[in-house]
Structures are given as structure tokens and as C-alpha cells.
Design a protein around this motif. Structure first.
Motif, PDB file in Angstrom:
ATOM      1  N   ALA A 394       0.865  -1.191   0.000  1.00 59.82           N
ATOM      2  CA  ALA A 394       0.000   0.000   0.000  1.00 59.82           C
ATOM      3  C   ALA A 394       0.897   1.235   0.000  1.00 59.82           C
ATOM      4  O   ALA A 394       2.107   1.135   0.184  1.00 59.82           O
ATOM      5  CB  ALA A 394      -0.891   0.003   1.239  1.00 59.82           C
ATOM      6  N   ASP A 395       0.275   2.388  -0.210  1.00 62.04           N
ATOM      7  CA  ASP A 395       0.992   3.653  -0.048  1.00 62.04           C
ATOM      8  C   ASP A 395       0.906   4.048   1.419  1.00 62.04           C
ATOM      9  O   ASP A 395      -0.192   4.167   1.973  1.00 62.04           O
ATOM     10  CB  ASP A 395       0.352   4.749  -0.908  1.00 62.04           C
ATOM     11  N   ILE A 396       2.063   4.232   2.041  1.00 63.53           N
ATOM     12  CA  ILE A 396       2.113   4.532   3.486  1.00 63.53           C
ATOM     13  C   ILE A 396       2.315   6.022   3.689  1.00 63.53           C
ATOM     14  O   ILE A 396       3.249   6.622   3.147  1.00 63.53           O
ATOM     15  CB  ILE A 396       3.278   3.751   4.162  1.00 63.53           C
ATOM     16  N   ARG A 397       1.431   6.609   4.475  1.00 63.10           N
ATOM     17  CA  ARG A 397       1.593   8.038   4.834  1.00 63.10           C
ATOM     18  C   ARG A 397       2.272   8.098   6.201  1.00 63.10           C
ATOM     19  O   ARG A 397       1.736   7.581   7.181  1.00 63.10           O
ATOM     20  CB  ARG A 397       0.231   8.726   4.886  1.00 63.10           C
ATOM     21  N   THR A 398       3.431   8.735   6.239  1.00 62.16           N
ATOM     22  CA  THR A 398       4.208   8.700   7.494  1.00 62.16           C
ATOM     23  C   THR A 398       3.911   9.891   8.411  1.00 62.16           C
ATOM     24  O   THR A 398       4.333   9.888   9.560  1.00 62.16           O
ATOM     25  CB  THR A 398       5.726   8.699   7.208  1.00 62.16           C
ATOM     26  N   TYR A 399       3.272  10.916   7.896  1.00 60.26           N
ATOM     27  CA  TYR A 399       3.039  12.132   8.696  1.00 60.26           C
ATOM     28  C   TYR A 399       4.354  12.647   9.288  1.00 60.26           C
ATOM     29  O   TYR A 399       4.393  13.128  10.420  1.00 60.26           O
ATOM     30  CB  TYR A 399       1.993  11.878   9.792  1.00 60.26           C
ATOM     31  N   ASN A 400       5.429  12.487   8.543  1.00 61.88           N
ATOM     32  CA  ASN A 400       6.762  12.929   8.977  1.00 61.88           C
ATOM     33  C   ASN A 400       7.194  12.268  10.283  1.00 61.88           C
ATOM     34  O   ASN A 400       8.002  12.817  11.040  1.00 61.88           O
ATOM     35  CB  ASN A 400       6.804  14.463   9.111  1.00 61.88           C
ATOM     36  N   HIS A 402       9.193   9.395  11.936  1.00 61.86           N
ATOM     37  CA  HIS A 402      10.247   8.420  11.608  1.00 61.86           C
ATOM     38  C   HIS A 402       9.867   7.003  11.994  1.00 61.86           C
ATOM     39  O   HIS A 402      10.150   6.043  11.268  1.00 61.86           O
ATOM     40  CB  HIS A 402      11.562   8.837  12.287  1.00 61.86           C
ATOM     41  N   ARG A 403       9.199   6.848  13.136  1.00 60.21           N
ATOM     42  CA  ARG A 403       8.903   5.477  13.581  1.00 60.21           C
ATOM     43  C   ARG A 403       7.826   4.826  12.699  1.00 60.21           C
ATOM     44  O   ARG A 403       7.794   3.612  12.542  1.00 60.21           O
ATOM     45  CB  ARG A 403       8.512   5.455  15.051  1.00 60.21           C
ATOM     46  N   LEU A 404       6.963   5.641  12.128  1.00 60.94           N
ATOM     47  CA  LEU A 404       5.985   5.110  11.165  1.00 60.94           C
ATOM     48  C   LEU A 404       6.699   4.605   9.916  1.00 60.94           C
ATOM     49  O   LEU A 404       6.418   3.495   9.438  1.00 60.94           O
ATOM     50  CB  LEU A 404       5.022   6.243  10.758  1.00 60.94           C
ATOM     51  N   ALA A 405       7.621   5.411   9.383  1.00 65.15           N
ATOM     52  CA  ALA A 405       8.322   5.032   8.139  1.00 65.15           C
ATOM     53  C   ALA A 405       9.043   3.695   8.332  1.00 65.15           C
ATOM     54  O   ALA A 405       8.954   2.801   7.483  1.00 65.15           O
ATOM     55  CB  ALA A 405       9.317   6.126   7.752  1.00 65.15           C
ATOM     56  N   MET A 406       9.731   3.538   9.455  1.00 67.99           N
ATOM     57  CA  MET A 406      10.530   2.317   9.661  1.00 67.99           C
ATOM     58  C   MET A 406       9.626   1.121   9.982  1.00 67.99           C
ATOM     59  O   MET A 406       9.870   0.009   9.511  1.00 67.99           O
ATOM     60  CB  MET A 406      11.582   2.569  10.744  1.00 67.99           C
ATOM     61  N   SER A 407       8.576   1.336  10.759  1.00 61.52           N
ATOM     62  CA  SER A 407       7.664   0.238  11.100  1.00 61.52           C
ATOM     63  C   SER A 407       7.009  -0.328   9.846  1.00 61.52           C
ATOM     64  O   SER A 407       6.877  -1.545   9.687  1.00 61.52           O
ATOM     65  CB  SER A 407       6.562   0.718  12.052  1.00 61.52           C
ATOM     66  N   PHE A 408       6.602   0.568   8.926  1.00 64.08           N
ATOM     67  CA  PHE A 408       5.896   0.076   7.744  1.00 64.08           C
ATOM     68  C   PHE A 408       6.852  -0.422   6.666  1.00 64.08           C
ATOM     69  O   PHE A 408       6.454  -1.215   5.804  1.00 64.08           O
ATOM     70  CB  PHE A 408       4.865   1.097   7.268  1.00 64.08           C
ATOM     71  N   ALA A 409       8.121  -0.037   6.742  1.00 63.69           N
ATOM     72  CA  ALA A 409       9.129  -0.666   5.877  1.00 63.69           C
ATOM     73  C   ALA A 409       9.242  -2.136   6.278  1.00 63.69           C
ATOM     74  O   ALA A 409       9.385  -3.022   5.435  1.00 63.69           O
ATOM     75  CB  ALA A 409      10.470   0.037   6.023  1.00 63.69           C
ATOM     76  N   ASP A 423       6.799   9.431   2.293  1.00 66.81           N
ATOM     77  CA  ASP A 423       7.823  10.377   2.741  1.00 66.81           C
ATOM     78  C   ASP A 423       8.806   9.613   3.614  1.00 66.81           C
ATOM     79  O   ASP A 423       8.610   9.472   4.815  1.00 66.81           O
ATOM     80  CB  ASP A 423       7.186  11.533   3.513  1.00 66.81           C
ATOM     81  N   ASP A 424       9.869   9.136   2.997  1.00 70.23           N
ATOM     82  CA  ASP A 424      10.811   8.289   3.724  1.00 70.23           C
ATOM     83  C   ASP A 424      11.915   9.102   4.405  1.00 70.23           C
ATOM     84  O   ASP A 424      12.631   8.592   5.256  1.00 70.23           O
ATOM     85  CB  ASP A 424      11.450   7.268   2.772  1.00 70.23           C
ATOM     86  N   SER A 425      12.034  10.408   4.061  1.00 74.30           N
ATOM     87  CA  SER A 425      13.190  11.175   4.547  1.00 74.30           C
ATOM     88  C   SER A 425      13.133  11.404   6.063  1.00 74.30           C
ATOM     89  O   SER A 425      14.148  11.725   6.683  1.00 74.30           O
ATOM     90  CB  SER A 425      13.276  12.520   3.831  1.00 74.30           C
ATOM     91  N   CYS A 426      11.957  11.185   6.676  1.00 76.50           N
ATOM     92  CA  CYS A 426      11.866  11.418   8.122  1.00 76.50           C
ATOM     93  C   CYS A 426      12.739  10.448   8.936  1.00 76.50           C
ATOM     94  O   CYS A 426      12.977  10.697  10.117  1.00 76.50           O
ATOM     95  CB  CYS A 426      10.414  11.378   8.594  1.00 76.50           C
TER      96      CYS A 426
END
Ligand code: S3P
Length: 443
Positions: A394-400, A402-409, A423-426
Motif C-alpha cells: 500500500a501507499d504509506i503516509r508517514t506524517y513525517n 520516523h517510527r511510522l516510516a521504519m515500522s511500515f518498511a 515520505d521516507d526522509s523522516c
């Protein structure tokens, strides 16, 4: 944007994760307030910790943070000026995305002879600051929210004489506790901070190593108090920061999700106030072993984790709540991801604090898990995850966050199809090389 596919083969090998974020922040702060030099190895060079360095530079502290080899190890040197050595900043102190910098610095600034203003990014300007303003003002400080909304920007009128207090915090929060203790270093009496459960105790451990008279007492019911007797001089020291368990958590989860995996995550901080994720996952059937444990100062160990099918207790359910929550608060997003693939229902409760982290992590975790096909419902203080539904990309929205980006990776590794972290840069906030380190394990 980064696109990830389901893992094609087991994850195997050794990993080193970057230094602990909480300990790195404190090493700069306490080093600045100590007399003499503090040499830090293992420091986390991420956006949050660089915000702390930047603030102290603005307060007149010299910090050599160009990585220069001392005996082959990159070292950061803080040239501390003692408790009364900070000078007035000529601009607003900017803390970026860092709640730890904002709240702990406020405790220090509240005791200075000069005025200051502190603020951070859009997320920081939404996070609750009344929790620190109330105790600081009780101590005699003059700190207020510039917009009157109990959030940053915060303005501090300096030159106030602070008094020690006995403060009962209704939630276990190391940021609130540490803020009060730092102000307490300047107070004219003892400071006690009571909490319903012991929150991470890095401040107590590290301040002791700088020479402060501080300790924790823990009651039978698990409630805790930090007791600081001010007056002892802080003296520069050497600090070796262990790897961050909160970063290691993503590799622990990845190994538990991808069949056949076996990872050794080296030199990770395993302070018991941070290790809830290990004991909870073991109770759910995870094969995790700590090797080469070293309990001097901040405990550390190598973590060996092998793929395991996670399950519940009785009635095929597992509850995470109570005093375990503060010991794994930052790991709950990745634990929720794991729970979605487990063979049981998982109930996360007593975790309303998730709503006031870098994003509202109850809402953002539930939204993204649902997007991947998980069966999950939010509750007032956590979520209920009915595990075992197959995940899809799915497309993951991280809301900037960081822990969301890594958890969903990590979730992507178990999902059919492509997962795009929009937005992976967070990840720069706590783990700049995360995607590179993950890709290395996937090759
Ligand atoms: C931290 C304490 C925790 C944690 C945060 C770092 C610290 O916050 O979530 O990421 O370094 O003291 P709270 O004190 O708000 O629980």
C-alpha cells in the motif's frame, strides 16, 4: 518515496544499529553543564541529536562534532563550562522535531539568568508542553506558551530563583522527569519526581556518572521516585553510547516476520526501562537471546533473534498494557505491525500517550495497517489488532513520523506486492542509514 517488496529470502547476518537517541541527547546536555571536557563515542548523528548540539552551540558551548578519530573511534568532544557557564542565545532556540530536546532544554533554560525562547517544527508546536510548564512554574520559574495554547514556542523569563519540589507526575514520562531534574540541579533544595512506573532512567544513570547525587527508589507496586540532592559539581567524563534498542526493534521485528531469518544485532542498549519489547515478544513466542551482556553503566548486549511464529496466551489473545507500556512506548508501532501478522488478537491498552508523539500514533498506525489489509480498530488508549489477515502492499503516509516510516518498511517485507513509503526522509530524525542497512540485509 521508497518502494519495498515482500522479502524473497531470509534475513541473515550481523547488524550494528546507530547510537541510542535518548542517551546521545543527554550526553551533550550534561557534558555542556559539566566542568571540563566530555568525550562521547557511539553518538547518534541524526537530525534530533544535531538539534541538541545546535542549541548548545547557541548557548556558547564549544562542541567538536566533526568526526575525528581518537584511537580509531569517532569521538565528539563537549567543552563544558559548568552549571553556570551558559550564555544568552541571540536567537530563538530551534529544536526541530525533537521532543526530548524541547522538554529537557526547557528545564535547563528555566534556571538561567537570561531570557530565552524555544520552539521546533510543526509537530513540536502541537505537542503538549503544559506537562513541563506546570512543574517548572511550581519551582519558581517563569515559563509560558507564547501563543497561550500550552504548546511551543515557549518563552522563559530568566533570573528566577528555583526551589526543589516533590512532583507527582500522573504519567510515566522520562522527558517530564528529566526536565524537572535538570531544573532541580539549580534549586535550593531536594527535588523528588514521582511516577506511576519507572520511565527510562538514562538521566539518573548519566547524571550520577557526572557526579550528581541522584537515585531512583521503586515501590512494591512498581511506582517510582527519582530523588536529586543538588549541590554536587558536575565533572566532564567519557561516555560510550550503546546502540538504540528502538532502532534495533525494526530488525528484531523483520527477523520475526520473514521465515528462516536469523540476525545478530550487536551492542544494543538493554537497560530494563527500555526493554519491554524483548520480554513481551518472548511471551508471544519469539526466539530472542541476549549474548555478551555488559551491565556496567548502561547495560548492553548482542541480541540474537530467530524467525518465530507469534501467538497469544489463553483464548488466542495477548494483552500489552500497564507498566510494560513505558518500557516500550516508542516500539509500539512496530509491535502493532508484528501483531498484524501474529496468529492471535493483540490488545494494546494504557497507551494514550501514543496520541501525543511525533504523530498521533494510534490514528496513524491504524490508518496504515488498514491500508495494508490488516484487521485493526483504534481504542481510546491503544488498539485491537486481529492478527493473521494477509497484508498487501500500500501507499504509506508517514506524517513525517520516523517510527511510522521504519515500522511500515518492516511490514512491507511480509506484504504481497509493492509498499511505497511516501515520505521516507523522516528516518533522518533517528536513523539516517536505516533504508541502506535494511537493503543490505535483503540482498
Ligand atoms: C524520551 C522519552 C519518551 C520517548 C521519547 C524519548 C527521552 O518520551 O517516547 O522518544 O529521551 O526521555 P516521554 O517522556 O514523553 O514518554
Amino acid at each position: 518515496m521508497i518502494a519495498l517488496e515482500k522479502a524473497k529470502r531470509p534475513l541473515k547476518g550481523d547488524v550494528f544499529v546507530p547510537g541510542d537517541k535518548s542517551i546521545s541527547h543527554r550526553s551533550i546536555m550534561f557534558g555542556a553543564l559539566a566542568k571540563g571536557t566530555t568525550e562521547i563515542t557511539g553518538f547518534l548523528e541524526s537530525a534530533d541529536c544535531l538539534s541538541t548540539i545546535d542549541c548548545f552551540k547557541k548557548l556558547g558551548i564549544l562542541i567538536d562534532h566533526t568526526i575525528r578519530p581518537t584511537h580509531g573511534v569517532p569521538t565528539i568532544t563537549v567543552h563544558g563550562k559548568g552549571l553556570h557557564g551558559l550564555s544568552a542565545p541571540d536567537a530563538t532556540l530551534y529544536t526541530g522535531n525533537s521532543g526530548t530536546t524541547t522538554r529537557l532544554m526547557s528545564g535547563i533554560l528555566a534556571a538561567q539568568p537570561f531570557d530565552s525562547t524555544i520552539t521546533g517544527d510543526m509537530s513540536i508546536e502541537k505537542r503538549p508542553m503544559k506537562r513541563i510548564m506546570t512543574p517548572l512554574n511550581q519551582m519558581g520559574a517563569d515559563i509560558s506558551s507564547v501563543l497561550g495554547n500550552d504548546c511551543a514556542p515557549l518563552h522563559i523569563n530568566g533570573g528566577k530563583k528555583l526551589h526543589g519540589i516533590s512532583y507527582r507526575n500522573p504519567v510515566a514520562s522520562a522527558q517530564v522527569k528529566s526536565c524537572i531534574i535538570l531544573a532541580g540541579l539549580y534549586a535550593d533544595g531536594e527535588t523528588n519526581v514521582f511516577e506511576p512506573a519507572l520511565s527510562r532512567n538514562h538521566t539518573e544513570i548519566m547524571l550520577s556518572s557526572f557526579g550528581a547525587d541522584i537515585h531512583n527508589e521503586i515501590a512494591r507496586d512498581g511506582s517510582a521516585v527519582a530523588i536529586l540532592k543538588p549541590g554536587m559539581p558536575l565533572v566532564g567524563t567519557k561516555i560510550n553510547v550503546p546502540g538504540d534498542i528502538s532502532s534495533a526493534a525494526y530488525f528484531i521485528a523483520a527477523a520475526l516476520m520473514v521465515p528462516g531469518s536469523e540476525l545478530l544485532i550487536r551492542n544494543v542498549g538493554v537497560n530494563s526501562t527500555r526493554c519491554g519489547i524483548i520480554s513481551i515478544l518472548k511471551q508471544m513466542g519469539a526466539d530472542i537471546t541476549l549474548l555478551n551482556r555488559d551491565d556496567s553503566q548502561e547495560s548492553r548486549a548482542d541480541i540474537l533473534v530467530k524467525y518465530s511464529e507469534l501467538h497469544g496466551n489463553q483464548n488466542n489473545r495477548f494483552e500489552i498494557g500497564g507498566k510494560d507500556i513505558p518500557t516500550m512506548i516508542d516500539e509500539l508501532p512496530v509491535v502493532a505491525v508484528l501483531a498484524a501478522t501474529a496468529g492471535c488478537d493483540t490488545i494494546i491498552k494504557d497507551a494514550a500517550e501514543l496520541k501525543v508523539k511525533e504523530s498521533d500514533r494510534i490514528a496513524t498506525v491504524v490508518e496504515n495497517l488498514k491500508a495494508m489489509g490488516a484487521d485493526v480498530e483504534p481504542t481510546d488508549d491503544g488498539m485491537i489488532i486481529h492478527g493473521g489477515k494477509p497484508l498487501h502492499g500500500a501507499d504509506i503516509r508517514t506524517y513525517n513520523d520516523h517510527r511510522l516510516a521504519m515500522s511500515f518498511a518492516v511490514a512491507a517485507l511480509a506484504a504481497e506486492g509493492t509498499t511505497r513509503i511516501i515520505d521516507d526522509s523522516c528516518v533522518m530524525i533517528s536513523y539516517p542509514s536505516f533504508f541502506k542497512d535494511l537493503q543490505n540485509l535483503l540482498q
